[in-house]
Write an enzyme that holds these catalytic residues in place. Structure first.
Site, mmCIF file in Angstrom:
data_model
loop_
_atom_site.group_PDB
_atom_site.id
_atom_site.type_symbol
_atom_site.label_atom_id
_atom_site.label_comp_id
_atom_site.label_asym_id
_atom_site.label_seq_id
_atom_site.Cartn_x
_atom_site.Cartn_y
_atom_site.Cartn_z
ATOM 1 N N HIS A 153 0.836 -1.213 0.000
ATOM 2 C CA HIS A 153 0.000 0.000 0.000
ATOM 3 C C HIS A 153 0.865 1.256 0.000
ATOM 4 O O HIS A 153 0.551 2.234 0.680
ATOM 5 C CB HIS A 153 -0.937 0.002 1.218
ATOM 6 C CG HIS A 153 -2.021 -1.031 1.142
ATOM 7 N ND1 HIS A 153 -3.206 -0.843 0.472
ATOM 8 C CD2 HIS A 153 -2.090 -2.291 1.661
ATOM 9 C CE1 HIS A 153 -3.967 -1.930 0.586
ATOM 10 N NE2 HIS A 153 -3.301 -2.828 1.293
ATOM 11 N N ASP A 156 -0.950 -5.202 5.904
ATOM 12 C CA ASP A 156 -1.947 -5.976 5.154
ATOM 13 C C ASP A 156 -1.600 -6.054 3.675
ATOM 14 O O ASP A 156 -0.968 -5.169 3.117
ATOM 15 C CB ASP A 156 -3.327 -5.330 5.305
ATOM 16 C CG ASP A 156 -3.336 -3.883 4.821
ATOM 17 O OD1 ASP A 156 -2.392 -3.150 5.163
ATOM 18 O OD2 ASP A 156 -4.272 -3.484 4.094
ATOM 19 N N GLU A 157 -2.040 -7.107 3.074
ATOM 20 C CA GLU A 157 -2.076 -7.253 1.613
ATOM 21 C C GLU A 157 -0.755 -6.916 0.913
ATOM 22 O O GLU A 157 -0.768 -6.388 -0.194
ATOM 23 C CB GLU A 157 -3.202 -6.385 1.028
ATOM 24 C CG GLU A 157 -4.565 -6.802 1.548
ATOM 25 C CD GLU A 157 -5.678 -5.828 1.169
ATOM 26 O OE1 GLU A 157 -6.811 -6.294 0.957
ATOM 27 O OE2 GLU A 157 -5.431 -4.614 1.118
ATOM 28 N N ALA A 158 0.363 -7.249 1.546
ATOM 29 C CA ALA A 158 1.665 -7.056 0.878
ATOM 30 C C ALA A 158 1.969 -8.350 0.127
ATOM 31 O O ALA A 158 2.915 -9.073 0.440
ATOM 32 C CB ALA A 158 2.737 -6.740 1.915
#
Ligand code: TNX
Length: 563
Positions: free
Chosen positions: A292, A355-357
């Site tokens: 992100h 998150d979401e790496a």
């Protein structure tokens, strides 16, 4: 409030005795009769309406003992008196500011060593009382109101309860004629969980300071005590960092959909923090790492794995960007950024995202997180991360924010066994960016539709398998803003679900009852309407008739559900 009675000259005895000699056309009342009717109407308007019930509070208080023989009416000459302590006096001043606009009463604030209501409101700091760090007792008697607490925070929450017990007209920004009646009795109240929060994503769309302050007011009203600000994401970097000026100089100029973006100066951020602090709310800043991070990479390509600046991103996909975990310069960057954010933030928490790496995997990911956790600890802050950081090594006090959707997460449960504490934000109950129903004009549905009942009907203490209630620090309702572009949009998604999450965080489980909650919540519709606040007219809530509801949304905004 009563309606104006209709006048019928044929049956009204007053109409038979005109006091002037000039006969009036048949059927028309004379001036004296009209005056008497007006007097009766005025008397009815001023007659005490039944005060709210003492139980009509959101979140539901721990203990309520109504005593209708002790109902009380706030008089025009009421005084607010508080223990001579700066924090208690600040709460007293806040109470006066809440009550003055609608009542038009002067409500002077004074201090004394032993405050007594004596026809007013007394805020009493009493450390000998066993009300904990946030609890309060509220006594309403025919003598006036007394709020007792061991801390100014407790007094603040007592004041929020008091506010809800006054008629909805108390939310009017201008003076109104009203009988400011309060139901007699005693409330003793302390929260179930110490962490009760909401998150605002100011990265996908940027929101002005004033909008954030308004969100803070909504939190305060429902006794939430943390505002998590998601300050950075692919689409924009929103907080000034002096040592890396292009983060905002370049990275803040974009947002989802191609709008102008924006950022908070350090002065802006301090203003948000102190406005929140005055409402006993702690700001939790999040710098999302290692993913992100597209906006940071646009500003500083040296942080990118290929050292090439990516194009600015204004879409809504996730998981494609990351700072280079193999480059020492990345850790200099992180230490500088987190150092400046920590210095601006009086609260104990620093949220590092995580998150979401998707492109940083296995030991590279856990090694990165462990290193960032140590940077946070070195700054004297407690690390918070989305639950994806669970596999990383434990660090004292570490907090995971769980956003799963099925109540099963062995990796998170294992991190809890190693000492992590949890903030619960289950995506299918607490995510405020989920639509209420298929017709909600904004929001997502990847975690399902979340109507008010779905937001309310879960138990943070037992929600996650193999996680004991003692490990749960509390709850948080995140609002992601890919589709949210205005304060009205924010409020539409926040209300009425935020009070549901607030009740899960505050109220004892024994009070949990959908039918009761639904009815208590319904009474807030007229309050929001009075205050000019947008809210979703959820069909499952028995909203009372709200005759003078203001325009709910500005023209050209997409929602039609609230009007
Ligand atoms: C998942 S939940 C995200 C966000 C999105 C959100 C949309 C989490 C930690 N990450 O990046 O905005 O879904 O609902």
């Amino acid at each position: 409030m009563s309606t104006i009675p209709s006048f019928d000259p044929a049956t009204d005895p007053a109409a038979a005795t005109p006091t002037t000699g000039v006969p009036l056309p048949a059927g028309e009342p004379d001036a004296a009769t009209l005056a008497r009717a007006a007097e009766r109407t005025a008397a009815e308007l001023l007659a005490p309406p039944a005060p709210h019930r003492l139980t009509d509070v959101v979140p539901a208080p721990q203990q309520v003992q109504p005593d209708p023989t002790e109902d009380w009416v706030l008089p025009a000459e009421a005084v607010i008196v508080a223990t001579a302590d700066p924090a208690a006096l600040a709460v007293a001043a806040h109470l006066a500011e809440l009550l003055r606009p609608a009542t038009g009463y002067p409500l002077p604030v004074t201090d004394t060593t032993t405050p007594d209501p004596a026809d007013g409101i007394a805020l009493v700091l009493d450390q000998t009382d066993d009300l904990g760090a946030e609890g309060y007792r509220l006594d309403i008697t025919t003598n006036g109101v007394r709020v007792t607490a061991g801390t100014a925070t407790g007094l603040f929450y007592g004041v929020q309860t008091l506010r809800q017990l006054l008629p909805p007209a108390i939310e009017s920004p201008v003076p109104v004629t009203e009988h400011w009646a309060l139901p007699g009795g005693t409330i003793t109240d302390t929260p179930r969980f110490p962490y009760r929060g909401a998150m605002l994503d100011v990265a996908r769309h940027f929101f002005a300071v004033e909008d954030v302050l308004r969100v803070i007011e909504h939190l305060a009203r429902y006794k939430l005590n943390h505002l998590h600000l998601h300050l950075t994401d692919d689409q924009g970097w929103r907080i000034a960092v002096d040592s890396w000026p292009k983060l905002t100089g370049v990275g803040a100029t974009t947002e989802v959909g191609g709008g102008p973006g924006g950022h908070y100066t350090k002065a802006d951020y301090r203003r948000i923090v102190s406005y929140a602090a005055a409402r006993h709310i702690t700001v939790v800043p999040e710098i999302d790492l290692p993913g992100h991070t597209n906006s940071a990479l646009v500003a500083y390509p040296e942080l990118a794995p290929d050292k090439i600046a990516p194009p600015p991103y204004t879409g809504t996909e996730v998981g494609f960007s990351y700072v280079d975990p193999a480059d020492e310069r990345t850790y200099d960057f992180i230490a500088d950024v987190l150092g400046e954010v920590a210095a601006l933030t009086p609260g104990p928490w620093l949220h590092i995202g995580g998150d979401e790496a998707f492109k940083v995997k296995g030991e590279v990911y856990t090694g990165f997180v462990e290193r960032v956790q140590r940077i946070v600890a070195g700054l004297g802050k407690t690390v918070v991360g989305w639950h994806q950081v669970a596999p990383a090594g434990h660090l004292d006090g570490r907090v995971l924010q769980w956003w799963g959707t099925n109540g099963e997460d062995p990796t998170t449960a294992d991190a809890v066994r190693r000492g992590a504490r949890l903030i619960l934000s289950p995506g299918n109950h607490a995510y405020l960016d989920m639509k209420y129903d298929p017709d909600t004009p904004i929001g997502h549905d990847w975690a399902g539709l979340i109507d008010v009942r779905k937001a309310y009907d879960w138990d943070p203490g037992t929600h996650l398998t193999d996680v004991p209630a003692e490990a749960v620090l509390g709850v948080e309702a995140p609002l992601w803003t890919e589709s949210v572009t205005s304060l009205a949009d924010i409020e539409l998604l926040l209300l009425p679900r935020l009070p549901a999450i607030a009740e899960l965080g505050w109220s004892p489980r024994a009070t949990h009852d959908w039918a009761g909650f639904r009815d208590r919540l319904a009474a807030h519709g007229p309050r929001w309407a009075r205050a000019g606040t947008t809210f979703h007219r959820a069909p499952e809530i028995p909203w009372p008739a709200i005759p003078t509801i203001p325009e709910q949304r500005q023209p050209n905004q997409s929602d039609t559900k609230t009007s």
